[in-house]
Write a protein that holds these residues in place. Structure first.
Motif, PDB file in Angstrom:
ATOM      1  N   HIS A 119       0.790  -1.478   0.204  1.00 42.82           N
ATOM      2  CA  HIS A 119      -0.418   0.178  -0.434  1.00 42.82           C
ATOM      3  C   HIS A 119       0.465   0.844  -0.119  1.00 42.82           C
ATOM      4  O   HIS A 119       0.447   2.417  -0.600  1.00 42.82           O
ATOM      5  CB  HIS A 119      -0.784  -0.191   1.414  1.00 42.82           C
ATOM      6  CG  HIS A 119      -0.116  -0.856   2.493  1.00 42.82           C
ATOM      7  ND1 HIS A 119       0.205  -1.433   2.699  1.00 42.82           N
ATOM      8  CD2 HIS A 119      -0.038   0.455   3.758  1.00 42.82           C
ATOM      9  CE1 HIS A 119       0.125  -1.788   4.091  1.00 42.82           C
ATOM     10  NE2 HIS A 119       0.346  -0.128   4.143  1.00 42.82           N
ATOM     11  N   TRP A 144       0.070  -9.138   0.919  1.00 41.81           N
ATOM     12  CA  TRP A 144      -0.699  -9.465   2.349  1.00 41.81           C
ATOM     13  C   TRP A 144      -0.441  -8.635   3.085  1.00 41.81           C
ATOM     14  O   TRP A 144       0.600  -7.938   3.280  1.00 41.81           O
ATOM     15  CB  TRP A 144      -0.432 -10.966   2.656  1.00 41.81           C
ATOM     16  CG  TRP A 144       0.690 -11.741   3.408  1.00 41.81           C
ATOM     17  CD1 TRP A 144       1.027 -11.095   4.549  1.00 41.81           C
ATOM     18  CD2 TRP A 144       1.861 -12.034   2.554  1.00 41.81           C
ATOM     19  NE1 TRP A 144       2.467 -11.849   4.813  1.00 41.81           N
ATOM     20  CE2 TRP A 144       2.562 -11.850   3.634  1.00 41.81           C
ATOM     21  CE3 TRP A 144       2.117 -12.241   1.396  1.00 41.81           C
ATOM     22  CZ2 TRP A 144       4.276 -12.598   3.535  1.00 41.81           C
ATOM     23  CZ3 TRP A 144       3.047 -13.108   1.309  1.00 41.81           C
ATOM     24  CH2 TRP A 144       4.400 -12.983   1.951  1.00 41.81           C
ATOM     25  N   LEU A 176      -6.597   1.157   2.043  1.00 37.38           N
ATOM     26  CA  LEU A 176      -6.453  -0.084   1.528  1.00 37.38           C
ATOM     27  C   LEU A 176      -6.118  -0.592   2.563  1.00 37.38           C
ATOM     28  O   LEU A 176      -6.776  -2.156   2.916  1.00 37.38           O
ATOM     29  CB  LEU A 176      -4.912   0.442   0.507  1.00 37.38           C
ATOM     30  CG  LEU A 176      -4.959   1.182  -0.144  1.00 37.38           C
ATOM     31  CD1 LEU A 176      -3.386   1.491  -1.276  1.00 37.38           C
ATOM     32  CD2 LEU A 176      -6.094   0.505  -1.578  1.00 37.38           C
ATOM     33  N   LEU A 177      -5.540  -0.109   3.783  1.00 38.00           N
ATOM     34  CA  LEU A 177      -5.109  -1.491   4.774  1.00 38.00           C
ATOM     35  C   LEU A 177      -7.076  -1.853   5.543  1.00 38.00           C
ATOM     36  O   LEU A 177      -7.368  -2.621   5.937  1.00 38.00           O
ATOM     37  CB  LEU A 177      -4.875  -1.198   5.912  1.00 38.00           C
ATOM     38  CG  LEU A 177      -3.220  -1.836   5.305  1.00 38.00           C
ATOM     39  CD1 LEU A 177      -1.885  -1.396   6.621  1.00 38.00           C
ATOM     40  CD2 LEU A 177      -3.301  -3.250   5.329  1.00 38.00           C
ATOM     41  N   TYR A 181      -7.608  -4.332   1.739  1.00 37.04           N
ATOM     42  CA  TYR A 181      -6.724  -4.798   0.253  1.00 37.04           C
ATOM     43  C   TYR A 181      -8.328  -5.171  -0.837  1.00 37.04           C
ATOM     44  O   TYR A 181      -7.607  -5.637  -1.938  1.00 37.04           O
ATOM     45  CB  TYR A 181      -6.376  -6.016   0.111  1.00 37.04           C
ATOM     46  CG  TYR A 181      -4.404  -5.408   0.524  1.00 37.04           C
ATOM     47  CD1 TYR A 181      -4.641  -3.993   1.788  1.00 37.04           C
ATOM     48  CD2 TYR A 181      -3.402  -6.205   0.263  1.00 37.04           C
ATOM     49  CE1 TYR A 181      -2.950  -4.055   1.335  1.00 37.04           C
ATOM     50  CE2 TYR A 181      -2.404  -5.796   1.182  1.00 37.04           C
ATOM     51  CZ  TYR A 181      -1.644  -4.423   1.533  1.00 37.04           C
ATOM     52  OH  TYR A 181      -1.068  -4.031   2.130  1.00 37.04           O
ATOM     53  N   LEU A 184      -8.408  -2.659  -3.133  1.00 36.89           N
ATOM     54  CA  LEU A 184      -5.963  -2.347  -3.785  1.00 36.89           C
ATOM     55  C   LEU A 184      -6.278  -3.089  -5.592  1.00 36.89           C
ATOM     56  O   LEU A 184      -7.067  -3.965  -5.600  1.00 36.89           O
ATOM     57  CB  LEU A 184      -5.377  -3.436  -2.980  1.00 36.89           C
ATOM     58  CG  LEU A 184      -3.311  -3.514  -3.536  1.00 36.89           C
ATOM     59  CD1 LEU A 184      -2.990  -1.841  -3.394  1.00 36.89           C
ATOM     60  CD2 LEU A 184      -2.930  -5.312  -2.898  1.00 36.89           C
ATOM     61  N   CYS A 250      -5.406 -10.255   5.032  1.00 34.27           N
ATOM     62  CA  CYS A 250      -5.683 -10.287   3.541  1.00 34.27           C
ATOM     63  C   CYS A 250      -4.840 -10.634   2.716  1.00 34.27           C
ATOM     64  O   CYS A 250      -3.411 -10.366   2.460  1.00 34.27           O
ATOM     65  CB  CYS A 250      -6.418  -8.543   3.966  1.00 34.27           C
ATOM     66  SG  CYS A 250      -5.423  -6.884   3.644  1.00 34.27           S
ATOM     67  N   LYS A 252      -3.372 -10.598  -1.430  1.00 33.91           N
ATOM     68  CA  LYS A 252      -4.300 -10.656  -3.167  1.00 33.91           C
ATOM     69  C   LYS A 252      -2.898 -11.806  -4.065  1.00 33.91           C
ATOM     70  O   LYS A 252      -1.390 -11.367  -3.211  1.00 33.91           O
ATOM     71  CB  LYS A 252      -3.887  -9.411  -3.728  1.00 33.91           C
ATOM     72  CG  LYS A 252      -4.816  -8.362  -3.949  1.00 33.91           C
ATOM     73  CD  LYS A 252      -6.109  -8.486  -4.151  1.00 33.91           C
ATOM     74  CE  LYS A 252      -6.809  -7.162  -3.433  1.00 33.91           C
ATOM     75  NZ  LYS A 252      -8.370  -7.428  -4.941  1.00 33.91           N
TER      76      LYS A 252
END
Length: 256
Positions: A119, A144, A176-177, A181, A184, A250, A252
């Motif tokens: 982020h 993550w 974003l946190l 995310y 994101l 979290c 991606k």
């Protein structure tokens, strides 16, 4: 520190590097065995925003070579060492040529990881560099993060009340946190269905130590003092007695 000033993230994490290494939670080992299972080869992993090397040290168990990079010299100075890990301090505007000399050439990296840091990045430039260095096919990028500690209803209620006190001093990227995310940008073919959490036993002092590493609270001693007093009242046990503290992760994860 000026009361309304959002701190410079690079400077903050450099000044709290020792505290960061001591009080930040450790990622679960099964996270890294899972990530290694996604890549057909295990020659090279690049851990970006490596901090004190928490992810890099785990990746070194699965990859022949690991490169950990960070813009903070203070963080790199406190990074965990291992024979097959090389660390480097990089500028935020690192060029492709510099990246080749530090990490590797085009299509050389099996796995790119970013643990609780993406982020902060210039995402367009970072993603372009990831697509350049990841192996094709088979290269994987995994990002993550965690941000919210969960203890019990009493302690968690104090944390929720103080979020409004923390947020004004947070970098805009922290949004974003807070959204785990979900918003994101991530221009890769995603691997879905990943759910994991960190769980640690922590005393009151260890719980509070984590907040001393949060960028928005560095130097905010009055807020920390008030927060600490309320958490202490809610702890509900001798302060040296540990409680289970969970940090949901979290994710991606994607492939090129």
């Amino acid at each position: 520190m000026e009361e309304n000033k959002v701190p410079n993230v690079k400077e903050v994490y450099g000044t709290v590097a020792k505290t960061y290494a001591q009080f930040r939670p450790r990622y679960p080992p099964h996270l890294f065995s899972f990530l290694s299972s996604l890549t057909p080869r295990h020659h090279l992993a690049w851990d970006v925003g490596t901090g004190t090397g928490q992810a890099a040290i785990e990746l070194s168990k699965y990859y022949t070579r690991v490169v950990g990079t960070d813009t903070s010299e203070g963080q790199i100075q406190h990074a965990e060492q291992h024979p097959n890990i090389s660390y480097a301090v990089t500028a935020q505007s690192v060029t492709d040529q510099q990246l080749h000399s530090i990490v590797g050439p085009e299509s050389s990296v099996d796995l790119v990881t970013v643990a609780t840091a993406v982020h902060w990045f210039d995402l367009d430039k970072f993603y372009a560099q990831v697509k350049h260095v990841l192996k094709k096919p088979g290269g994987v990028i995994a990002v993550w993060a965690y941000w919210k500690p969960i203890v019990d209803p009493a302690v968690d209620a104090v944390f929720e009340r103080f979020l409004s006190r923390f947020y004004p001093f947070s970098h805009p990227a922290w949004k974003l946190l807070l959204e785990d995310y979900e918003s994101l940008p991530f221009p890769f073919a995603q691997v879905e269905g990943i759910k994991m959490e960190i769980e640690e036993q922590r005393t009151f002092d260890e719980y509070m130590g984590y907040f001393r590493t949060r960028h928005a609270l560095v130097g905010r001693e009055e807020i920390l003092k008030e927060f600490s007093a309320e958490v202490e009242a809610a702890w509900g046990a001798p302060l040296h007695v540990t409680k289970a503290v969970k940090f949901p992760l979290c994710f991606k994860i994607g492939k090129v």
